[in-house]
Motif scaffolding. Structure first.
Motif, PDB file in Angstrom:
ATOM      1  N   LEU A  58       0.824  -1.214   0.000  1.00 52.04           N
ATOM      2  CA  LEU A  58       0.000   0.000   0.000  1.00 52.04           C
ATOM      3  C   LEU A  58       0.857   1.263   0.000  1.00 52.04           C
ATOM      4  O   LEU A  58       0.505   2.264  -0.620  1.00 52.04           O
ATOM      5  CB  LEU A  58      -0.924   0.009   1.219  1.00 52.04           C
ATOM      6  CG  LEU A  58      -2.115  -0.961   1.196  1.00 52.04           C
ATOM      7  CD1 LEU A  58      -2.857  -0.930   2.514  1.00 52.04           C
ATOM      8  CD2 LEU A  58      -3.062  -0.619   0.052  1.00 52.04           C
TER       9      LEU A  58
ATOM     10  N   GLN B 254      -5.068   3.549  -3.415  1.00 54.93           N
ATOM     11  CA  GLN B 254      -4.127   3.155  -2.375  1.00 54.93           C
ATOM     12  C   GLN B 254      -4.201   4.072  -1.153  1.00 54.93           C
ATOM     13  O   GLN B 254      -4.047   3.621  -0.024  1.00 54.93           O
ATOM     14  CB  GLN B 254      -2.701   3.090  -2.937  1.00 54.93           C
ATOM     15  CG  GLN B 254      -2.506   1.880  -3.837  1.00 54.93           C
ATOM     16  CD  GLN B 254      -1.062   1.659  -4.285  1.00 54.93           C
ATOM     17  OE1 GLN B 254      -0.845   1.114  -5.341  1.00 54.93           O
ATOM     18  NE2 GLN B 254      -0.105   2.069  -3.502  1.00 54.93           N
TER      19      GLN B 254
ATOM     20  N   ASP C  93      -7.283   2.926   0.705  1.00 59.23           N
ATOM     21  CA  ASP C  93      -7.006   1.649   1.374  1.00 59.23           C
ATOM     22  C   ASP C  93      -6.131   1.853   2.605  1.00 59.23           C
ATOM     23  O   ASP C  93      -6.314   1.196   3.637  1.00 59.23           O
ATOM     24  CB  ASP C  93      -6.318   0.683   0.407  1.00 59.23           C
ATOM     25  CG  ASP C  93      -7.267   0.164  -0.669  1.00 59.23           C
ATOM     26  OD1 ASP C  93      -8.490   0.334  -0.492  1.00 59.23           O
ATOM     27  OD2 ASP C  93      -6.786  -0.386  -1.679  1.00 59.23           O
TER      28      ASP C  93
END
Length: 922
Positions: free
Chosen positions: A417, A432, A435
């Motif tokens: 990530l 990303q 996340d």
């Protein structure tokens, strides 16, 4: 003190107006909360709350348009720009967004001041035609494109505003223009059933002025000004600039009274002007003032802290006394000042150039950030710390994602990530980032109560990245990480983290604009500096100053007058005023106190108390450290003695006993930085190791010119090999490292050339020993434990039959650094005698082992001082460069050295002699 709002409400009651039927229009939403509170104190039975709107909300209702956020407007404008600009001339969204922000501001100004669009854009185009810098008949492409832009401005504006109106949306200026267009219909529709109350206004744009005047003319409104006689009757006082214009210029006031001019400002006040260094200093002093006010039992709800700079909010909140349990923060905290913002800023920085490998400082900054660091924690250790250690040990400057995964196999998902390539794709970056937010949230969810603030930060950033995702999916204009970062920063500066609090109770903390219409007995104003209050000559506009003057658009003078009014209005009804300014000069904002403070002095109405506050800095009497030799320390010294003292450790004691204690007794090593550029110690090690590899096979042999020529031809490969070993994966093919790499080769080549020259002159050199490990045990009277000496001698050779003990130094050493006058000085001065001590120590060890026959020579070869050749140790009979000196080391020499050596070791081992720090220049 009766507040302005309450005075207005009392007057409305005296006019027999029913409060429920009134529509209050205020400069800000914040004032509406206080208005409702004051209404509740004046009624004896329940009533329906009157409609209360800010001027922006009222205008939006009147226009029928919904005001869009600035970022949305930017994307809409780019769509219009692309459709009207030839394809070859279209700029990228990243480039466009930088100047389009200014253009939107100008569109706002033009519309709010009802400037005829055709007229202003044609006028601007004509000015640019006249002013362009080329006198050539055939204009260059740059000039042509520049002038085309100004010609198209009118088209951009028309298409943009029409597009927004069709979708019933607009920017602020467009809603104002549309509201004026709809005003006639609005007045006709509400001729009998609406009464608008405008209160607390000061500076009005042309649209606001027309709306209010037309409502007054049709008896649909009352307006209440809040201005003091001191300001409005003074023809040059900026605090009354706009109200004078309204009183003199509006037809309504030719037949109606001008409400209201008060005389509160001249009442007695306690005004203090306080200079405090830096932002944090101001925040701390605000806390100190509040502490004093609490002790004097001042009603907190009558105190306002007005912050001139929004970044002062967090320091002030952290400086508020614990006794204050109720407070209300009106101003929001800009997301750019939230701690999580620094994490995403670092993430964008690391990915902006789409690297294949990541720079070690970027990796460490990300892994050590408080938001991410807990995710790497295991029961026994923290992987982030271990990775940092790997960088230091292996001297890694760049690292790939796959290598990072190998170092953290338990946390591959987080490494992915953080460091998986974004490939310059905003969609990947946004996914990303989102996340990562959820990954951080899952960690904080384990203890929500302790991390409530961090979870709030994550929530706001989640909203921000969702906004960016929606904008990107709707418009598809973000085609690079650079473009995404530009819009991200724009959103970051405009989005705020709002605080919950007691809206009417306790301490009130607000910005200057939130203070409009509100009154407080005690006011604390921070950052009253030039460039902040007022903001000064900022000019973010494409419209020239003289055009603004001609078209009655506001310039910096009007903007300064707005803040002058707000500043003086805060003082108007207050009894206690604390004006705080930063005394420290700032390169961008300046450090001068505001002209407002000087103006208060010159007016002479109030006696201003001036003071400069500085933090109490305690006088620190630097005491040199002293460590007692406890039994455990003595045991450690015995252990060290058994392992062996090296010449460098003994000279380290001479230099500073405390350093010796930390390094040798406690075992504390100096923090090893990653070498981005090859350090001096690495350069020295490469030279030593290269010469060892060359000369070691020649032990016991006579040195020949053929040997040396072979060494010269192999120098580059040898140096490369040792740099790769010591500098690990760090590169030395470019920049400073390449220079140092070349220097290492040059030093060795020069040394070999010197050896060739020496042999050519007929000198005979026999290599006796290279990098020889020496270790001896010596007995010292009074010490009942073994004492060992150990060391590695760089080179021992025979030069025309004379044995030489040689120590290599990559730094610069001069002849006087290897000479002594008095033996007693040897243990006293590190800078002067440490080199002599080391070479004598090597000679002493070798003689004790019968490895050499006296007399001999011992000294140093300095690679930065090769021209002076072998620098021999010498004992001089007196100081001075012309003193007689003996450069042969005899048994007498070593006996004298042994006396000083044993003295030094006895001192180190003596329980009664503590480790005492020396004052040295580091």
């Amino acid at each position: 003190m009766i507040s302005f709002i309450k005075t207005v409400l009392v007057d409305l009651q005296e006019k027999n107006l029913n409060l429920e039927d009134l529509h209050f229009i205020l400069p800000s939403k914040r004032a509406g909360v206080f208005l409702k509170h004051h209404i509740s104190t004046l009624i004896s039975q329940p009533v329906f709350t009157p409609q209360i709107l800010s001027i922006e909300e009222f205008v939006e209702d009147l226009s029928g348009l919904q005001t869009l956020p600035n970022t949305d407007l930017l994307f809409r404008l780019y769509a219009i720009y692309k459709s009207l600009t030839p394809e070859k001339e279209i700029e990228t969204f990243d480039s466009f967004s930088k100047w389009a922000q200014i253009l939107l501001q100008d569109f706002n100004e033009i519309d709010r001041y009802l400037i005829p669009q055709e007229q202003i854009f044609d006028y601007l185009n004509a000015i640019k035609e006249i002013n362009h810098w080329s006198l050539e008949t055939n204009q260059t492409q740059l000039i042509t494109n520049h002038l085309k832009f100004w010609k198209r401005l009118k088209t951009y504006y028309a298409a943009f505003s029409n597009n927004l109106i069709q979708s019933k949306q607009g920017y602020q200026g467009l809603t104002y223009r549309k509201a004026v267009e709809n005003l006639e219909f609005y007045i006709a529709a509400h001729k009998t059933n609406k009464k608008h109350i405008f209160l607390g206004f000061n500076a009005l744009n042309t649209a606001e002025s027309k709306i209010i005047q037309d409502l007054l003319k049709n008896e649909l409104a009352h307006i209440y000004w809040d201005i003091d006689k001191t300001f409005i009757d003074d023809s040059i006082h900026d605090a009354g600039l706009f109200t004078r214009q309204h009183r003199n210029g509006w037809n309504y006031f030719k037949t109606h009274a001008f409400n209201w001019v008060t005389t509160h400002y001249t009442e007695e006040k306690n005004i203090q002007s306080i200079g405090v260094p830096k932002l944090v200093g101001q925040a701390k002093y605000v806390g100190q003032i509040l502490e004093e006010l609490i002790q004097n039992e001042t009603n907190l709800s009558k105190i306002a802290v007005v912050l001139g700079e929004e970044q002062l909010l967090l320091p002030v909140l952290n400086s508020i006394p614990k006794d204050i349990t109720k407070l209300n923060v009106t101003m929001g905290l800009s997301l750019q000042y939230v701690p999580l913002a620094s994490f995403f800023e670092q993430l964008f920085l690391a990915h902006k150039t789409n690297p294949k490998q990541f720079y070690f400082k970027d990796i460490i900054s990300l892994l050590s950030h408080p938001s991410i660091y807990p995710l790497f924690k295991t029961e026994s250790t923290n992987i982030a710390s271990e990775i940092t250690t790997v960088f230091q040990k292996n001297n890694l400057v760049y690292l790939s994602v796959s290598s990072l995964k190998e170092l953290a196999p338990m946390h591959i998902d987080i490494i992915d990530l953080l460091f998986s390539s974004w490939n310059d794709q905003p969609e990947t970056a946004l996914k990303q980032c989102l996340d990562l937010i959820f990954k951080m949230k899952s960690n904080f969810d384990k203890d929500k109560q302790s991390h409530s603030l961090e979870l709030e930060y994550l929530y706001r950033f989640n909203i921000l990245f969702n906004q960016l995702t929606e904008l990107n999916s709707n418009y598809k204009y973000l085609n690079s990480i650079a473009a995404l970062q530009t819009i991200y920063k724009e959103l970051l500066s405009s989005e705020t983290l709002d605080f919950k609090g007691e809206p009417l109770e306790g301490l009130q903390i607000m910005g200057m604009l939130e203070s409009r219409v509100l009154d407080f007995e005690t006011v604390i104003i921070s950052s009253v500096n030039e460039g902040i209050l007022p903001s000064g000559k900022t000019n973010n506009s494409f419209i020239p100053f003289d055009v603004k003057i001609e078209k009655n658009l506001p310039t910096y003078k009007e903007k300064d007058a707005v803040y002058t009014y707000h500043f003086y209005r805060l003082l108007q009804r207050a009894k206690n005023v604390y004006i705080i300014y930063n005394t420290e000069v700032d390169a961008l904002k300046g450090g001068e106190k505001s002209r407002f403070i000087t103006q208060l002095d010159i007016e002479g109405i109030h006696n201003i108390k001036h003071q400069i506050i500085s933090p109490e800095v305690p006088t620190l009497n630097k005491k040199l450290q002293e460590i007692n030799k406890t039994p455990s320390v003595i045991e450690q010294i015995k252990t060290l003695s058994n392992k062996g003292f090296s010449p460098s450790s003994l000279t380290n004691y001479i230099r500073n006993p405390i350093d010796f204690y930390f390094e040798k007794i406690l075992g504390i090593k100096e923090f090893e930085e990653v070498e981005e550029n090859i350090a001096a110690n690495t350069l020295g090690s490469v030279i030593h190791n290269s010469l060892e590899d060359f000369y070691k096979p020649l032990e016991g042999s006579i040195l020949t010119i053929e040997h040396l020529k072979t060494f010269k031809s192999q120098t580059k490969d040898m140096v490369t090999n040792h740099f790769e070993k010591l500098y690990n994966k760090g590169g030395f093919s470019s920049g400073k490292n390449l220079i140092i790499f070349e220097i290492a080769q040059r030093y060795i080549i020069n040394f070999l050339n010197q050896e060739i020259e020496s042999i050519t002159k007929g000198n005979k050199i026999k290599i006796l020993s290279i990098e020889a490990d020496e270790a001896i045990e010596i007995k010292i009277e009074g010490l009942d434990f073994p004492i060992k000496l150990k060391g590695k001698v760089d080179r021992v050779d025979s030069f025309n039959g004379i044995t030489r003990v040689i120590d290599y130094k990559s730094g610069k050493v001069t002849q006087n650094k290897v000479e002594i006058v008095n033996w007693e000085d040897l243990n006293s001065d590190y800078d002067k005698y440490s080199k002599s001590f080391q070479v004598l120590c090597y000679a002493y060890m070798m003689k004790q082992q019968n490895r050499i026959e006296l007399p001999i020579e011992a000294g140093i070869i300095s690679f930065k001082n090769l021209n002076n050749g072998f620098l021999k140790f010498g004992k001089k009979d007196k100081p001075g460069s012309y003193a007689k000196k003996d450069q042969l080391i005899t048994q007498e020499t070593l006996d004298n050295f042994e006396i000083e050596l044993k003295k030094l070791i006895i001192e180190i081992c003596n329980p009664k002699v503590n480790f005492i720090e020396k004052e040295i220049d580091k």
